[in-house]
Design a protein around this motif. Structure first.
Motif, short mmCIF file in Angstrom:
data_model
loop_
_atom_site.label_atom_id
_atom_site.label_comp_id
_atom_site.label_asym_id
_atom_site.label_seq_id
_atom_site.Cartn_x
_atom_site.Cartn_y
_atom_site.Cartn_z
N LYS C 50 -49.19 -10.53 88.49
CA LYS C 50 -47.86 -10.99 88.29
C LYS C 50 -46.96 -9.75 88.32
N SER C 51 -47.13 -8.96 87.35
CA SER C 51 -46.49 -7.71 86.91
C SER C 51 -46.37 -6.79 88.27
N LEU C 52 -47.81 -6.65 88.87
CA LEU C 52 -47.69 -5.91 89.96
C LEU C 52 -46.76 -6.30 91.16
N LEU C 161 -37.38 -10.55 85.61
CA LEU C 161 -37.97 -10.18 84.07
C LEU C 161 -39.40 -10.61 83.73
N ASP C 162 -40.02 -9.51 83.18
CA ASP C 162 -41.59 -9.55 83.28
C ASP C 162 -42.19 -9.66 81.90
N GLU C 163 -42.44 -11.30 81.85
CA GLU C 163 -42.93 -11.72 80.44
C GLU C 163 -41.96 -11.53 79.46
N PRO C 164 -40.80 -11.43 79.36
CA PRO C 164 -39.67 -10.84 78.55
C PRO C 164 -39.82 -11.63 77.03
MG LIG Z 1 -48.01 -8.54 83.21
#
Ligand SMILES: [Mg+2]
Ligand SMILES: Nc1ncnc2c1ncn2[C@@H]1O[C@H](COP(=O)(O)OP(=O)(O)O)[C@@H](O)[C@H]1O
Lengths: 269, 234, 243
Positions: C50-52, C161-164
């Motif tokens: 996901k982050s990638l 937003l990455d797992e904020p």
């Molecule tokens: Mg991640």
């Protein structure tokens, strides 16, 4: 913050340059030897010269070898050193145009007060050096190719001694550090009288041998070549050169004393 | 005979006498070293930061060279500057040999690698933390330099102090390029060498104590500024 | 829908994008179109990529092959990270910093000085009383709100937003979710990752589901939660696929 930095910068710049700007512009740089500087001679005679001529003399005190190098490279306006052979070489090579005798002092041999080699009643310096070598008593040599070092090596040669072995220690240091070391290891050493008299840390060292003519230490002033180094302050340097051998200069040298002892003996012709 | 008592009382007497020659020497020492550190910082901080941010062929060689130069013997630096500024050298025209400026140049050369190399380390570590955010904001690497330097300021203060320590403590370089001329280029460290060579050990040590006191004071002030600011800024 | 007329959000197109790191394929070839002012939630277990995917979309990473393109002009973007990266300065200075470097403003704040703009953003996110406080001593929730305030000032058309909320307590989570909705109301497209199903149900218009470096699904939120098309997504929704 940036403002603060700028202020500090400006302040520091101001400090640095104000010092330089206020200094007299009429000065020469004189390369001389550490032993002369350490004796305090310059502090005694330069004010007299400055008063007469308005010229300040800035002394860079280095080993004789380095002083010659400074002369060759044109980094000083004038030289006052004590290695006649080297001085004449500089003239022969065209770096200097004139060499004049200014004064002499003498070398002495100092050592531990119990004098293990028994040099204090030697007939002459050759005899004294031989006694040190034969008894293999510790001897601290400057070993730095200075005028003093060269004089010492000439005397070993005259004494027929090849100085080497456990007892002979080459320090590669100036006169002061060599005296400090000799005091620390109870060794004999060969020093000019001026440095010895002005030296404050003798511990158990004492003057054991002096007075032989062979121990005279001639100082010469060199006028550097205007052709080789046109940028140097030749006019000012010539005034200094001539003042040293003038009546006033010679008198200033003779008047300089440490602990009531005259250290340098003017002998300009 | 030298005792430490006698060195301390000499130091104290020296300070109390406010001898003008001594004050000149102290001021010149501070001027030369502070200027050297400031000039070195102006070059080395951005240089170190740039080295942290840019990858280029030969980068590792530069980093290794800088790290090695941190240990450059002062005498060697002095000799190089001497040959450069000597009348017979490439910059001889400037007539800077045996001046405080020459001493400053030598100290800049000694201090610059320390500041640049340590700055590189600090900024690289901080960049590791900030890179994604700064990239997200679209900053160019050039624009990152001031940001990273400012945010690394507490660490960098220590780096600059390390540089100042080296500058104020060294004697080999200033002796060669300054010539230890009385009243012109004589600083604390060269005076100490001179007094030692005269066998005047308590005077030498007394000067040493004054030098150490000064350096300690400057470090203490910088430390206090740093700590206060750090406490305020987290 | 919103008071200020923001131009329609540009469409993001990923064309057979993959990402290979030291011989490991971390993202299998992925094609994707993100159009309209949506709230897209990227879901999937930990390590799914996901982050990638988000970093590739935002431009922080360059794909090994394939292309990431915006149709039309590249929109203003901002990103909020799982662990907010705040500068070692006061909360207020963190905001004036981005205003200074980006020279961007929200249209409604354009007329006032930077410091006042920053103050208004702090107020909006309930941080006004902490303006002078060093950013890095703030609590996790306060730090994340400050990161959102910073993004707010940049007036992004797209906000990543990455797992904020993954390290926050429920009250702080609520504040972040409210902020996300507020961004969206003001015309900002949302792309957000989470592994929290409930959060996704609360926020998502559409869902991207990833598993093992592969994009398995892209569907409207309703469809995804009621009738996921892949086995892995179904298992994930049942809470059986955690890693
Ligand atoms: Mg991640
Ligand atoms: N810089 C990197 N170097 C090597 N592997 C990475 C890197 N970033 C992510 N990965 C790997 O890629 C995979 C996907 O990571 P990520 O996108 O962070 O997953 P998540 O879905 O939890 O956000 C993981 O297996 C992770 O270990």
């Amino acid at each position: 913050m940036n403002k603060t930095t700028a202020l500090i910068t400006a302040g520091a710049l101001g400090l640095t340059w104000s010092g330089t700007l206020l200094a007299a512009d009429d000065y020469i740089t004189l390369a001389s030897t550490t032993s002369t500087e350490n004796s305090g001679l310059f502090d005694a005679i330069i004010p007299a010269f400055t008063e007469e001529t308005g010229i300040d003399v800035r002394v860079v005190a280095v080993g004789t070898g380095q002083a010659f190098e400074i002369g060759r490279r044109g980094d000083a306006d004038s030289l006052l050193v004590h290695d006649t052979a080297g001085e004449e070489q500089l003239v022969a090579d065209g770096y200097a145009t004139e060499r004049l005798n200014v004064m002499y002092n003498d070398f002495v041999i100092v050592g531990p007060s119990d004098d293990p080699a028994g040099i204090s009643d030697s007939e002459n310096v050759i005899d004294a050096m031989q006694r040190i070598a034969e008894s293999e008593s510790p001897f601290a040599s400057r070993g730095d190719d200075s005028g003093t070092n060269r004089a010492e090596l000439r005397l070993w040669e005259d004494a027929g001694v090849t100085p080497q072995g456990e007892w002979y220690r080459e320090l590669g240091s100036g006169m002061g550090p060599t005296l400090n070391t000799a005091a620390g290891m109870d060794a004999y050493t060969f020093t000019d009288r001026a440095t010895w008299v002005a030296f404050d840390n003798p511990q158990d060292l004492t003057l054991l041998f002096e007075g032989d003519k062979a121990l005279f230490n001639q100082y010469g002033s060199l006028l550097l070549s205007a052709e080789r180094h046109p940028h140097l302050k030749h006019d000012l340097a010539a005034q200094w050169h001539e003042w040293l051998v003038s009546e006033q200069g010679q008198k200033a040298i003779a008047d300089f004393e440490v602990d009531g002892q005259q250290l340098f003996f003017p002998n300009a012709e | 005979m030298l005792t430490s008592d006698n060195a301390f009382s000499t130091a104290l007497a020296l300070i109390l006498s406010m001898d003008s020659a001594l004050i000149d020497i102290v001021m010149l020492s501070l001027k030369v070293s502070l200027m050297a550190v400031m000039i070195a910082s102006l070059i080395a901080l951005p240089l170190g930061a740039a080295l942290a941010l840019w990858r280029f062929p030969g980068r590792n060689v530069v980093i290794v060279a800088l790290n090695a130069l941190m240990g450059l013997p002062p005498v060697v630096a002095g000799l190089c500057v001497y040959l450069l500024l000597s009348r017979a050298g490439p910059l001889g025209e400037w007539g800077l040999l045996f001046t405080p400026t020459a001493m400053m140049i030598a100290q800049v050369i000694l201090v610059l690698p320390i500041i640049a190399a340590l700055t590189r380390q600090q900024v690289e570590a901080l960049h590791g933390e900030y890179a994604e955010q700064l990239n997200s904001l679209g900053l160019t690497r050039l624009r990152m330099i001031p940001t990273l330097l400012w945010d690394a300021r507490f660490g960098l203060l220590t780096v600059i102090l390390a540089g100042f320590g080296r500058a104020s403590a060294e004697v080999g370089a200033v002796m060669i390029v300054g010539g230890n001329i009385d009243g012109v280029t004589r600083v604390m460290t060269t005076s100490i060498v001179l007094e030692t060579s005269k066998g005047n050990l308590s005077m030498a040590l007394g000067l040493g104590i004054i030098l150490l006191t000064l350096v300690t004071m400057i470090n203490a002030i910088a430390h206090m500024i740093g700590e206060t600011a750090k406490r305020r800024l987290g | 829908m919103n008071a200020h007329h923001t131009p329609p959000v540009a469409t993001l197109e990923l064309d057979r994008v993959d990402f290979i790191h030291r011989g490991h394929t971390l993202l299998k070839p992925t094609s994707l179109r993100l159009a309209g002012c949506q709230r897209t939630l990227i879901m999937g277990p930990n390590g799914a990529g996901k982050s990638l995917l988000m970093r590739l979309a935002h431009g922080l990473l360059t794909p090994t092959t394939g292309s990431v393109r915006w149709q039309g002009a590249q929109p203003a973007q901002a990103m909020v990270f799982q662990r907010p990266v705040l500068l070692r300065r006061s909360a207020l200075d963190n905001l004036t910093y981005v205003l200074a470097i980006k020279k961007a403003s929200r249209p409604e704040l354009k007329a006032i000085p930077r410091k006042a703009q920053a103050m208004s953003a702090l107020e909006k996110f309930g941080l006004a009383h902490l303006a002078k406080r060093p950013a890095r001593v703030l609590s996790g929730g306060e730090q994340q709100r400050l990161a959102l305030a910073r993004a707010w000032l940049l007036n992004p058309q797209v906000l990543f937003l990455d797992e904020p909320t993954s390290a926050l307590d429920p009250a702080a989570i609520k504040a972040v979710e409210d902020a996300v909705l507020e961004f969206h109301r003001s015309g900002t497209r949302i792309v957000m990752t989470t592994h929290d199903l409930h959060q996704a149900r609360r926020l998502a218009n559409d869902v991207l589901f990833m598993h093992n470096g592969e994009l398995l699904e892209h569907s409207p939120a309703n469809d995804f939660f009621t009738a996921p098309s892949s086995r892995e997504a179904a298992a994930f929704i049942r809470g059986e696929l955690v890693w």
